[in-house]
Design a protein around this motif. Structure first.
Motif, short mmCIF file in Angstrom:
data_model
loop_
_atom_site.label_atom_id
_atom_site.label_comp_id
_atom_site.label_asym_id
_atom_site.label_seq_id
_atom_site.Cartn_x
_atom_site.Cartn_y
_atom_site.Cartn_z
N GLN A 144 0.75 -1.19 -0.04
CA GLN A 144 -0.19 0.03 -0.11
C GLN A 144 0.98 1.08 0.02
OE1 GLN A 144 -3.19 -1.03 -0.48
NE2 GLN A 144 -2.19 -3.04 -0.15
N THR A 145 1.96 1.20 0.05
CA THR A 145 3.00 2.43 0.01
C THR A 145 3.47 2.47 -1.18
OG1 THR A 145 5.07 0.99 0.53
CG2 THR A 145 3.67 1.73 2.37
N GLY A 146 4.39 3.54 -1.60
CA GLY A 146 5.21 3.88 -2.92
C GLY A 146 6.26 2.98 -3.22
N TYR A 147 6.54 2.06 -2.26
CA TYR A 147 7.82 1.14 -2.18
C TYR A 147 7.64 -0.42 -2.76
CZ TYR A 147 9.50 5.23 0.39
OH TYR A 147 9.72 6.47 1.09
N LYS A 148 6.39 -0.45 -3.05
CA LYS A 148 6.08 -1.84 -3.35
C LYS A 148 6.99 -2.57 -4.67
CE LYS A 148 2.63 -4.68 -5.84
NZ LYS A 148 1.17 -4.74 -6.35
N GLU A 149 7.18 -1.92 -5.49
CA GLU A 149 7.64 -2.34 -6.79
C GLU A 149 9.43 -2.42 -6.62
OE1 GLU A 149 7.11 -0.29 -10.33
OE2 GLU A 149 5.02 -0.47 -10.38
N ALA A 150 9.85 -1.59 -5.69
CA ALA A 150 11.34 -1.37 -5.41
C ALA A 150 11.41 -2.62 -4.53
CB ALA A 150 11.80 -0.15 -4.68
N VAL A 151 10.60 -2.96 -3.54
CA VAL A 151 10.82 -4.08 -2.47
C VAL A 151 10.83 -5.32 -3.26
CG1 VAL A 151 9.77 -4.97 -0.55
CG2 VAL A 151 10.05 -2.48 -0.48
N GLU A 152 9.71 -5.46 -3.99
CA GLU A 152 9.60 -6.58 -4.81
C GLU A 152 10.48 -7.08 -5.64
OE1 GLU A 152 5.86 -8.66 -7.59
OE2 GLU A 152 5.69 -6.62 -6.79
N ARG A 153 11.31 -6.25 -6.15
CA ARG A 153 12.26 -6.46 -7.19
C ARG A 153 13.65 -6.81 -6.48
NH1 ARG A 153 12.21 -1.77 -8.99
NH2 ARG A 153 14.22 -0.78 -7.95
N LYS A 154 13.79 -6.31 -5.30
CA LYS A 154 14.95 -6.96 -4.53
C LYS A 154 14.61 -7.82 -3.51
CE LYS A 154 17.67 -3.25 -5.75
NZ LYS A 154 17.88 -2.20 -4.91
N VAL A 155 13.43 -8.10 -3.20
CA VAL A 155 13.38 -9.22 -2.27
C VAL A 155 13.31 -10.44 -3.26
CG1 VAL A 155 11.67 -10.29 -0.49
CG2 VAL A 155 12.26 -7.92 -0.33
N GLU A 156 12.69 -10.77 -4.14
CA GLU A 156 12.69 -11.98 -4.87
C GLU A 156 13.99 -12.61 -5.06
OE1 GLU A 156 9.99 -11.68 -8.15
OE2 GLU A 156 8.22 -11.66 -7.38
N PRO A 157 14.98 -11.77 -5.48
CA PRO A 157 16.32 -12.34 -5.62
C PRO A 157 16.87 -13.00 -4.31
CG PRO A 157 16.35 -10.47 -6.83
CD PRO A 157 14.86 -10.45 -6.12
N ILE A 158 16.79 -12.26 -3.34
CA ILE A 158 16.94 -12.90 -2.22
C ILE A 158 16.35 -14.01 -1.62
CG2 ILE A 158 17.05 -12.41 0.49
CD1 ILE A 158 17.21 -9.42 -0.31
N ALA A 159 14.95 -14.07 -1.75
CA ALA A 159 14.26 -15.34 -1.34
C ALA A 159 14.50 -16.46 -2.44
CB ALA A 159 12.70 -14.95 -1.45
N TYR A 160 14.56 -16.44 -3.51
CA TYR A 160 14.54 -17.37 -4.44
C TYR A 160 15.83 -18.12 -4.85
CZ TYR A 160 9.47 -16.82 -5.24
OH TYR A 160 8.17 -16.87 -5.17
N SER A 161 16.96 -17.29 -4.56
CA SER A 161 18.20 -17.73 -4.61
C SER A 161 18.67 -18.70 -3.52
CB SER A 161 19.11 -16.66 -4.70
OG SER A 161 19.29 -15.77 -3.53
N ILE A 162 18.25 -18.41 -2.50
CA ILE A 162 18.74 -19.44 -1.34
C ILE A 162 17.73 -19.73 -0.14
CG2 ILE A 162 19.34 -17.22 0.04
CD1 ILE A 162 21.76 -18.92 1.08
N PHE A 163 16.83 -19.17 0.23
CA PHE A 163 15.89 -19.27 1.37
C PHE A 163 14.85 -20.04 1.00
CE2 PHE A 163 18.01 -15.34 2.75
CZ PHE A 163 18.54 -16.06 3.96
N VAL A 164 13.98 -19.88 -0.15
CA VAL A 164 13.09 -20.68 -0.57
C VAL A 164 13.46 -22.03 -1.20
CG1 VAL A 164 11.18 -20.67 -2.40
CG2 VAL A 164 11.62 -18.62 -1.09
#
Length: 381
Positions: free
Chosen positions: A249-269
């Protein structure tokens, strides 16, 4: 240094297996789940369960649900709350009756049978979320109904478990009004925090002259919400999902999504997917194959039909209803936690624990191809 070898094996083989699964027309997550069984103690024994794997997998599932929250259309979620409630209720009533009846059929006492019913009620949509995401269906009407139903299911099952343990005398002094109050406090807390605190935290941390301030702020929110949920005896994944919705709901949605997905899918998920298969053990299962087959079939059918009926009664057509029901089939880590709680409280006999774990794994493995097949059929009509 074994944890480094474990990471090498997990990261390499999950990507290879995911690719192979896609080539065979199945979601990538199915191959990743099967790799967990192959690498784990049940087959090759190359990767062992332990604190390191447990903690990384916990972060993995939290990030997975956080990303799901980021991508959820809140307006769509609001529109489908009646359907979500109906699916959650249908996905509890029928599975409870199925679990209870199957346990009685094999000669278990009333208290053991009642607890079996609770295990059957559990739902974990972390796997469904990944499949829906792969198929670009996460934000569809069906996808948001599944997500909403899973949140409600989690609340209802925890309350049901507390009531059951209190009635059967194994839960100590459990105050049901206090438990309900904690759930209400959780939802009130995340709504207030999401509306007022989260935008301020993001706005304050974003301009900081440090590396990746925005994504760090988002992760602080994610893990804070998850901790708050656990503290109030909710599943952490519900807190992470709520955090994702708040950030969206904030203006940071796209920036967060773009940065979190590589972190999540590269190792933790990937570690999370593999950790599910590591729970498999075939020791002593030869004497219980009939019991295992029965509870697995009933577990799949009751969630599929129960959730499907709830969807059908609230306006979905038959194919969409079956798709929603199939999204609720996976028991995942929620059922494993409930089973471990029952084992500790003496409500689940040790000799049946392996069968229950295998049932949970099979329902989790069955969900991706079920969703894929029903989604394909829906698109044809």
């Amino acid at each position: 240094m074994m944890f480094l070898l474990y990471l090498v094996l997990i990261l390499f083989f999950t990507k290879v297996a995911g690719e192979a699964s896609v080539r065979l027309g199945q979601p990538a997550v199915l191959g990743k789940l099967i790799v967990g069984i192959l690498l784990g103690p049940a087959v090759l024994g190359w990767v062992q369960q332990g604190a390191f794997i447990d903690e990384l997998s916990e972060i993995g599932v939290l990030l997975l649900m956080f990303i799901a929250g980021l991508e959820t259309d809140l307006e769509q979620l609001r529109k489908n709350w009646r359907s979500s409630l109906a699916v959650a209720v249908g996905g509890i009533i029928l599975p409870f009756a199925g679990g209870y009846s199957s346990a009685l059929a094999f000669g278990l006492s009333q208290s053991y049978a009642l607890f079996f019913g609770i295990i059957f009620c559990a739902t974990s949509v972390s796997i469904s979320v990944q499949v829906l995401k792969e198929m670009n269906q996460l934000n569809s009407r069906e996808g948001t109904t599944i997500l909403g139903a899973a949140v409600l299911d989690d609340v209802l099952v925890i309350l049901l478990l507390a009531v059951m343990m209190s009635v059967l005398g194994t839960g100590g002094e459990i105050s049901i009004p206090l438990l309900i109050g904690k759930k209400a406090l959780f939802f009130l807390g995340v709504i207030v925090a999401g509306w007022f605190a989260v935008p301020k935290v993001m706005k304050w941390m974003a301009p900081l002259r440090v590396t990746e301030a925005v994504v760090t702020a988002a992760l602080v929110v994610c893990f804070s919400f998850a901790y708050f949920a656990e503290w109030l005896e909710m599943a952490g994944i519900i807190g992470a999902f709520a955090a994702g919705i708040a950030i969206a709901q904030t203006g940071y949605k796209e920036a967060v999504e773009r940065k979190v997905e590589p972190i999540a899918y590269s190792i933790f998920v990937p570690v999370f997917f593999v950790s599910i298969g590591l729970n498999i053990s075939f020791a002593g299962i030869g004497q219980q194959w009939g019991f295992l087959l029965l509870i697995t079939v009933i577990a799949c059918l009751t969630k599929l039909v129960g959730g499907g009926i709830g969807a059908r009664l609230t306006g979905f057509n038959t194919r969409s209803s079956l798709l929603i029901g199939s999204g609720m089939v996976s028991r995942g880590e929620v059922a494993l936690i409930i089973a471990a709680t029952g084992l500790q409280a003496g409500l689940l006999l040790p000799e049946y624990f392996t069968s229950v774990v295998l049932m949970v794994i099979v329902t989790t493995l069955a969900t991706p191809p079920l969703l894929k097949a029903l989604s394909r059929e829906k698109q044809r009509t």
